[in-house]
Design a protein around this motif. Structure first.
Motif, short mmCIF file in Angstrom:
data_model
loop_
_atom_site.label_atom_id
_atom_site.label_comp_id
_atom_site.label_asym_id
_atom_site.label_seq_id
_atom_site.Cartn_x
_atom_site.Cartn_y
_atom_site.Cartn_z
N CYS A 146 2.37 1.91 -3.33
CA CYS A 146 1.37 2.32 -4.31
C CYS A 146 0.97 3.78 -4.10
CB CYS A 146 0.15 1.41 -4.22
SG CYS A 146 -1.05 1.64 -5.56
N VAL A 147 0.80 4.19 -2.84
CA VAL A 147 0.49 5.59 -2.55
C VAL A 147 1.63 6.49 -3.01
CG1 VAL A 147 0.12 7.27 -0.70
CG2 VAL A 147 -1.07 5.07 -0.64
N GLY A 182 -8.99 6.51 0.57
CA GLY A 182 -8.35 5.30 0.03
C GLY A 182 -8.86 4.06 0.73
N GLY A 234 -7.72 -6.20 4.70
CA GLY A 234 -7.54 -4.82 4.27
C GLY A 234 -8.48 -3.89 4.98
N THR A 273 0.81 -1.21 0.00
CA THR A 273 0.00 0.00 0.00
C THR A 273 0.85 1.26 0.00
OG1 THR A 273 -1.83 -1.11 1.11
CG2 THR A 273 -1.79 1.28 1.23
N GLU A 279 -5.84 -1.25 -4.53
CA GLU A 279 -5.95 0.05 -3.89
C GLU A 279 -6.89 0.91 -4.72
OE1 GLU A 279 -4.41 -0.07 -1.12
OE2 GLU A 279 -2.77 -1.48 -1.48
N GLY A 334 -8.31 -0.54 0.39
CA GLY A 334 -7.66 -1.61 -0.35
C GLY A 334 -7.56 -2.88 0.46
#
Length: 429
Positions: free
Chosen positions: A88-89, A303, A286, A85, A132, A305
């Motif tokens: 990805c952010v 957000g 998640g 995560t 995500e 995910g």
């Protein structure tokens, strides 16, 4: 005598006989995600250490104990990613693809790294598929993630072996009020807590809730409940999620002790768990992290995910014997050719068949060999059928067609009719 080279403990080779199941699982998931409109993103395995300290939290077990961190030649502190995560952010922020409220529905796949004690279902290099979603703040997208996994379990044939657990952690403000009440309660029972929980009481008190220690669990029976401290917004969000799951018919269990091991979660958290794998029961988990993007330097961005562990789900498929029989077969047809002229003709014939049947798994014998040795290799390949090309077949421009896995006599098939015959036989076989 030099020590023989071995893989690092907890970092395993995935051997050829194992990869068909992995490919089956990964292919099933990727097709499902395509159907729901998710796009794949690929991030580096190595990131700056600061990324994980800022996102996961410096007082979490992952950052304190489990990360593989090292200095490179420039003196920068780098870390093998322990989860996806945060990376990805960082990627969506760096490339600006969530700016202006753009909705992004992303997924990724790859290895993660944590220095844990290796055991069945828990490794130091492990593989995850993660999703995500950014800039959607309602319970409908939370529900979609759970509905997708429910559909996946059905496609894999493991739906009866998993259970959904749900909780809401509220906003950071309501969670702060709950944390104060929990610390006050646990402090009054400090001597009854296990050593690890006593340490967490000072650093990350919510993590005491998921302790496995029986004595501490007994203390927690009368502890304050997060549900009593939820703000109205979080309560409405959670009720909206439950209503959608009820509408689809997905069963779930409310677990007030479910907090997850990462600091960035808020509102919805969930886990899919199984009792078929011993201690390693979580196969997918998640939740929502509405404050993480802002925490990492971006604008406020909702957000949500999840991540699923490939090793554990493959193990669950194997344990439940839910692997389709054809998955273990990597060859449909094996071509045996005897003599140089037949070998040359066989190569050309095989390529013509591949042109007409691009999904056919056709293996041509390599390394020559006697009739007996080639048929032994054909049988070992797992092929359904053997094709035979020798002097007699060359003279008649036919190929011998012999079933290897069932009843049926060998027959001769004209070269120009071979592809059509294989299409019928392999599909029906």
């Amino acid at each position: 005598m030099s020590k023989s080279l071995q893989a690092i403990r907890g970092m395993n080779d995935i051997l050829p006989e194992q990869t068909p199941v992995w490919r089956y699982f990964e292919g099933t998931v990727s097709r499902l995600l395509d159907n729901y409109g998710y796009k794949q993103i690929r991030m580096p395995i190595v990131e700056f250490t600061e990324l994980f300290k800022r996102s996961i939290g410096e007082v979490t077990d992952i950052v304190e104990k489990e990360m593989y961190t090292f200095e490179d030649r420039n003196g920068d502190s780098l870390t093998l990613r322990p989860e996806g995560t945060a990376a990805c952010v960082r990627a969506v922020l760096e490339h600006g693809i969530t700016g202006g409220g753009q909705v992004q529905k992303l997924w990724y796949i790859g290895p993660m790294f944590r220095h844990e004690r290796p055991q069945k279902g828990r490794y130091r290099q492990f593989h995850q598929i993660g999703l995500e979603v950014f800039n959607l703040d309602g319970p409908d997208i939370d529900a979609e993630l759970i509905i997708m996994t429910w559909r996946l379990w059905g496609e894999l044939g493991i739906r009866d072996a998993v259970k959904l657990e749900l909780n809401s952690l509220g906003t950071s403000e309501s969670r702060g009020r709950y944390r104060e009440a929990l610390v006050e309660y646990l402090s009054a029972h400090h001597d009854k807590l296990d050593e690890d929980s006593q340490r967490r009481l000072k650093t990350n008190p919510l993590r005491v809730l998921d302790t496995k220690n029986a004595d501490t669990q007994a203390v927690l029976v009368d502890a304050p409940k997060m549900a009593d401290y939820l703000d109205d917004e979080s309560r409405a969000h959670f009720e909206g999620l439950k209503a959608r799951l009820d509408a689809v018919g997905i069963p779930y269990v409310l677990n007030p002790k479910l907090v997850r091991g990462l600091d960035y979660y808020s509102k919805t958290v969930f886990e899919w768990v199984t009792d078929k794998l011993g201690a390693q029961g979580t196969v997918c988990a998640g939740g929502r992290y509405d404050g993480l993007v802002e925490q990492m330097g971006g604008k406020p961005t909702p957000g949500v995910g999840f991540a699923m562990g490939i090793e554990r789900l493959v193990l669950l498929l194997e344990t439940l014997e839910q692997i389709p029989e054809e998955i273990s077969r990597q060859v449909d047809v094996y071509l045996c050719a005897f003599g140089e002229e037949a070998e040359l003709a066989g190569l050309a014939l095989a390529e013509r068949v591949r042109d007409q049947l691009p999904n056919l798994r056709l293996q041509v014998n390599a390394g020559a060999g006697s009739f007996k040795s080639q048929f032994k290799k054909a049988d070992k390949s797992g092929a359904l059928y053997a094709l035979i090309l020798g002097d007699d077949e060359m003279a008649q421009q036919v190929v011998g067609f012999k079933p290897l896995r069932g009843q049926g006599e060998q027959q001769s098939i004209a070269w120009d009719a071979l592809a059509a015959h294989l299409a019928t036989c392999v599909v029906q076989g």
